[in-house]
Design an enzyme around this catalytic site. Structure first.
Site: not given
Ligand SMILES: Nc1ncnc2c1ncn2[C@@H]1O[C@H](COP(=O)(O)OP(=O)(O)O)[C@@H](O)[C@H]1O
Ligand SMILES: [Mg+2]
Lengths: 86, 752, 229, 86
Positions: C196, C194, C86
């Site tokens: 994560e 993302h 990002c």
């Protein structure tokens, strides 16, 4: 009918804090551009407008600036206008 | 410009423009024993404003229950704190930013979020979630669409940048808010149960610091004007711009400073900035503060003490440190590139004393500013009781079902919340779209549950019962996901308190809320009051908004609001729909009634707090026993909307059967409280019935799920109507996007 | 192996990234402040999501001048793995460690939701654990994620297999629906989604795990080829 | 040492789609300003810079524009500079 090139600049009123300008100024300093100050970031707009004559064009641009392009609660604007040369 | 002299302030009644009435001015003179100068009059003006002093509401707020085993900090500090077990606690509070948002919606909403954020980390808590509760006029109006678009962008603009997920909230649309939108923001933080900070200036001689952003001329008089009529006129010069980047740095720096152990007291600068923060910190300690204003870092040259004291520049904090440990603050704040300035000392003489250019420019007893601020027992009109009327069932069931789902208050809010980062911090177990949001507590198998609710139609029809419902509904949303409710915060958005009718609404709503808090064991630990919500002399419908907090033990015990599709798909016929709670067919106070008649009608819907409590307790038992695979409570739009939402969520159909002896219209659209629809494995349905009975909660098989994509409604065994899920979904999902598609970004007014 | 997550003023997915790496790989992860000048001790470096310097001016424009980004460039040149997520992707394009640029979403709004991605390249150090063409679900959250590349660059990226991920349903107007790109050497990846946020059973997806696993395997097994064996 | 007032304009290259310009143009049309076209929205920055002389100032500004204030991958810039009058 003529065509005009218009450039409008809009920025925050001086009494209003400009976080962008503040951050850019700090960044410039860390990058070694120490001599810079009073950085303000605003909007720049370019547009073409068709109008009968310059005064009609100006009138339209001013109305646009007040109603759409700027927010009079916190911003000020300025513009330049010239007839489009082909 | 020369400042007026004390004599001019008196003779020319300049104090009026500072927000003081004639009698309040007289009281100031009495307390000071002399005529106040301009700085002093300005300080009294803001601190005695409705916004800061709660002068119209204080007497009534005392009726809220604020204690309980779970409460570590009740109202009075920057935020309330409750214990969630395992040595952890949650700090939370909600605050309004209605008037600024009406004038400059993006910045108004953004600074509202920034303000409530500071209230939370001030407590030593790590902020982990935002919720936002919004009210606008109908979307057929350009100005409203502009406000809606910009407020949502502003909330996202601040929250996304500071990196705290916005996990829930609500948006309702009603003509009552056309000239006066409501923007209430809630923040939730996590802290060690023994690690709470307070906003107290103790320890004579301890240094006082201003940290964060520089002080500019922005927002001067924000607090005074927030309480005045017609925000549009008054706020024009007082727009504050938020700086979420600085807000994020300030948060990290303050949390680091607090962790160092050097902080004695810390307070954010909200309304009336330096004035309220210093006076409140001194007041809590029962002492005084002396500040040298020459040391306050300013953004513009030539700022006067008056301007510095009244500035509402954002992203600033006032911090009292332990003497001798100042270096810690300097090191931390410099590392984050933030201003830090030693501006004064804690004293024991009980005075707020300000010096500038070597002179004392203000010297006021702190008690006079805070503790002895005027409290008004404003006249309260008597109430004739609810308006009882027959509610015509002129709208067909089919039309009503579709219209309710397409009503922007009920319709899918994805258009709103997909503009919010709902997952940053990677702890969001349940984001927007569920009955309550769930955010995981780091390192523990538990989650904080949170929800906001408040339906002004109910409060307008019956303030006391409406107040009860506001609490019951918010708390029920926590229970519906399986959490144990702990406490609430609230924002009381009301009209002009100088009108006895408005005071009656306020007083009764508070009584209703207080009763519900007691019955549901969810004390009030923080809150905020916003009065003078009116436009052109017409008050908004009374809108208490409740933010509720609970805890879910064991993430796997959460109950989703729609059943997991993979599970259901294996064997459609294995699953049954049940309804828990007392069934009802009364259309009082419903959105159906409002659609049919064109205004709120009847009494507020049925609510019974003891029954409500039993339902909440039952839901926790069901969660602990993993008895149900989905639960969704009945709220606006009634059972029809609840069932439709549940089925749309899993993209399935189903059958529901009206209970014997009920009117079908009423049964589908009643908004009676205390009801929850659950999905249960047929093999365990009997056990569910037994548990419900033991818990004293009526429970009945409502129907079944089906693979076909239709809702079939049955009455006495006969199917009486069929609606396609696709059609319902279209109404539900497209309402807000369609209304906003007509809107062009940034346009605030209509074409010619 | 050892990972670093660089923290810029305004980073806000730094802890999330570190936590995800720890949970998925069990490896050591350090959070390092943006003024670090030497990252030679790390096998993989993550530039996390967030709003570095508020994303004022342009996303990533100011962060790219941090000493840490010079150190990252050095390690990238040495063949270490660099992952920009990002805002980290934006920093990488601004610093020309990756080509192209990220512009304001075409619909002008911030957009956060879990989207479907197509794994276009399954042989890179970041994607070798995925199946070719696999469709995975990963959250996005950005206002300026519209990937821009001129015609020449688009063709080159496609021809060289440097498009790591595409969106199944373009959420922001990116050219060719590009969600993530690799540098020419294949050891630097930038992506807007993302991963994560997709590593645990209680999250909206777990499909991000394989990205961190790919990197772990690539480094631990010592070679690109063996990771693909 | 002299001080210069600098105005910088940065906008997207013509080949890059400008959604903001598009939205503003639409807004102008709905509000009845039909004659407008080719609306582009960019950034306008104002700053003060101290330098020994004009050419030193120009050099610094150009470097700033190229390195920080614009991204040549998708943007173009222009600036005006004049000595500050007190
Ligand atoms: N302004 C908002 N911000 C974030 N989430 C919202 C907002 N408005 C609605 N939501 C979410 O949409 C869902 C539906 O809202 P609502 O109909 O008010 O729920 P309920 O009837 O259960 O109280 C909830 O999960 C809520 O959190
Ligand atoms: Mg609900």
């Amino acid at each position: 009918m003529k065509t005009y090139d218009v450039e409008v600049r809009v920025w925050l009123k001086p009494s209003v804090f400009d976080p962008q300008g503040h951050a850019v100024e700090q960044a410039l300093h860390t990058l070694g551009f120490e001599g810079t100050s009073e950085v303000r970031v605003g909007k720049y707009m370019h547009l073409s407008i068709g109008a009968a004559d310059e005064s009609a064009a100006r009138k339209a641009v001013e109305e646009m600036c007040e109603r759409v392009l700027s927010n009079p609660v916190m911003e000020t604007y300025a513009y330049e206008l010239k007839e489009t040369v082909r | 410009m020369r400042e007026p002299t004390p004599e001019q302030i008196r003779d020319e009644q300049i104090y009026r423009s500072l927000g003081l009435t004639d009698s309040e001015y007289a009281l100031v003179v009495e307390k000071l024993g002399r005529h106040p100068n301009y700085v002093e009059a300005g300080i009294f003006g803001v601190l005695w404003s409705e916004h800061c002093s709660y002068k119209s509401s204080k007497a009534h707020l005392r009726r809220f229950p604020t204690n309980g085993r779970q409460v570590l900090q009740g109202p009075g500090e920057n935020a309330g704190v409750v214990d969630i077990g395992d040595g952890m606690a949650v700090a939370f509070k909600m605050e309004s930013h209605n008037h600024p948002s009406a004038v400059e919606p993006y910045q108004g909403a953004a600074t509202g979020v920034g303000g409530i954020l500071r209230d939370i980390f001030t407590m030593g808590a790590r902020p982990v979630a935002f919720l936002d509760s919004l009210r606008f006029g109908p979307l057929d109006d350009v100005r409203t669409r502009y406000l809606f678009e910009q407020v949502v962008a502003g909330i996202g603009g601040y929250g996304n940048c500071v990196g705290i997920p916005t996990v829930g909230g609500e948006v309702q649309f009603s003509p009552t808010y056309r000239g006066n939108p409501l923007v209430n923001a809630m923040c939730v933080g996590i802290l060690p149960a023994d690690g709470m900070m307070r906003g107290t200036a103790t320890g004579v001689g301890n240094p006082v610091f201003v940290v964060g952003a520089r002080t500019g001329r922005d927002g001067i008089h924000g607090a005074t004007f927030a309480s005045a009529e017609d925000p549009e006129e008054k706020e024009r010069s007082a727009v504050q711009v938020g700086d979420p980047f600085l807000g994020k740095l300030l948060m990290e720096a303050c949390l680091e400073l607090i962790a160092s152990g050097a902080v004695v007291g810390i307070q954010d600068m909200g309304a009336a900035g330096l004035t309220s923060s210093s006076a409140e910190m001194a007041s809590r300690a029962g002492g005084g503060i002396e500040m040298v204003l020459d040391h306050v870092p300013v953004r513009e040259d030539g700022m006067t003490p008056y301007e510095m004291m009244l500035s509402e520049s954002q992203e600033r904090m006032l911090v009292v440190l332990e003497r001798g440990r100042e270096d810690i603050a300097f090191e931390i704040f410099r590392r984050y590139g933030l201003e830090v300035a030693d501006v004064g000392r804690v004293t024991d003489d009980g005075r707020l004393r300000l010096c500038w250019h070597g002179e004392v420019v203000a010297d006021i007893p702190v008690t006079a500013l805070v503790d002895e601020a005027p409290v008004y027992e404003r006249p309260i009109a008597p109430w004739a009781g609810p308006q009882l009327e027959d509610i015509p069932t002129t709208l067909s069931i089919r039309d009503a079902w579709l219209q309710l789902l397409a009503h922007p208050s009920v319709a899918d809010k994805r258009w709103v919340y997909r503009q919010y980062d709902t997952m940053v911090r990677a702890a969001t177990v349940e984001g927007p779209g569920a009955d309550a949001a769930l955010v995981k507590v780091p390192g523990l198998d538990k989650a904080i549950a949170m929800a906001t609710d408040g339906n002004s139609r109910y409060v307008a029809l019956n303030p006391k019962r409406g107040g009860q419902i506001a609490v019951a509904e918010a708390v029920r949303n926590l229970a519906t996901v399986g959490a144990k409710p702990l406490a609430i915060t609230n924002c009381l958005n009301f009209g002009n308190p100088e009108k006895p009718d408005v005071m009656r609404q306020l007083s009764d709503a508070i009584d209703g809320m207080a009763e519900a808090c007691l019955a549901l064991d969810t004390p009030v630990v923080s809150g905020n009051v916003s009065l003078y919500n009116e436009s052109r002399g017409v008050d908004i419908q009374p809108t208490p908004v409740v933010g509720a907090i609970g805890v879910l033990e064991g993430i796997q015990r959460r109950i989703p609001s729609t059943p997991p599709k993979a599970l259901i798909e294996e064997h459609w016929s294995d699953w049954a729909l049940w309804i828990l709670g007392r069934e009802d067919d009364c259309l009082d106070g419903t959105l159906y009634g409002e659609l049919a008649v064109g205004r709120p009608v009847g009494d507020a819907p049925y609510v019974n707090l003891a029954e409500e409590r039993r339902v909440h307790d039952l839901l926790q038992t069901l969660s602990a026993k993993s008895m149900v695979v989905a639960a969704h409570d009945v709220s606006e739009g009634g059972l029809a909307v609840t069932v439709a939402e549940m089925l749309m969520g899993v993209d399935a159909g189903g059958e529901i059967e009206c209970a014997d002896g009920f009117n079908l219209h009423g049964w589908l659209f009643s908004e009676a409280q205390g009801r929850v629809v659950v999905v249960v494995d047929r093999a365990r349905a009997e056990a569910l019935g037994a548990i419900a009975e033991a818990a004293g909660v009526p429970a009945r098989p409502l129907g079944s799920l089906a693979e076909h994509k239709q809702i079939v409604v049955k009455l006495a065994g006969q199917s009486v109507m069929t609606l396609g899920i696709a059609e319902l979904r279209q109404a539900y999902e497209e309402a807000i996007p369609a209304a906003m598609a007509a809107h062009i970004q940034g346009v605030a007014e209509a074409g010619d | 192996m050892k990972w670093a997550v660089v923290v810029f003023p305004g980073s806000n997915c730094d802890h999330d990234a570190a936590q995800a790496v720890r949970d998925v790989t069990g490896d050591m992860v350090d959070l390092v402040w943006h003024d670090v000048t030497d990252l030679a001790a790390y096998d993989a470096i993550i530039l996390p999501g967030g709003f570095s310097y508020g994303d004022y001016l342009r996303s990533g424009a100011i962060a790219r001048f941090s000493p840490a980004v010079d150190a990252v460039a050095k390690e990238a040149a040495a063949g270490k793995l660099v992952l920009g997520i990002c805002n980290g992707f934006q920093v990488l394009t601004e610093s020309h460690l990756l080509p192209g640029a990220l512009l304001r979403n075409d619909h002008l709004q911030f957009r956060c939701e879990t989207v479907e991605l197509i794994v276009e390249n399954h042989t890179s150090p970041f994607t070798c654990a995925y199946r070719p063409g696999e469709r995975i679900r990963i959250p996005i959250a950005h206002g300026e994620g519209r990937y821009y590349a001129d015609e020449t660059l688009r063709q080159r990226l496609a021809a060289d297999g440097r498009i790591a991920f595409r969106y199944a349903d373009n959420p922001n107007g990116s050219v060719d629906a590009i969600a993530g790109v690799l540098n020419d050497r294949g050891n630097v990846l930038g992506l807007m989604p993302h991963p994560e946020r997709a590593v645990a059973a209680w999250m909206t997806s777990q499909d991000g795990r394989l990205l961190f696993e790919s990197m772990h395997r690539f480094v631990e097994e010592g070679s690109y080829a063996r990771a693909n064996a």
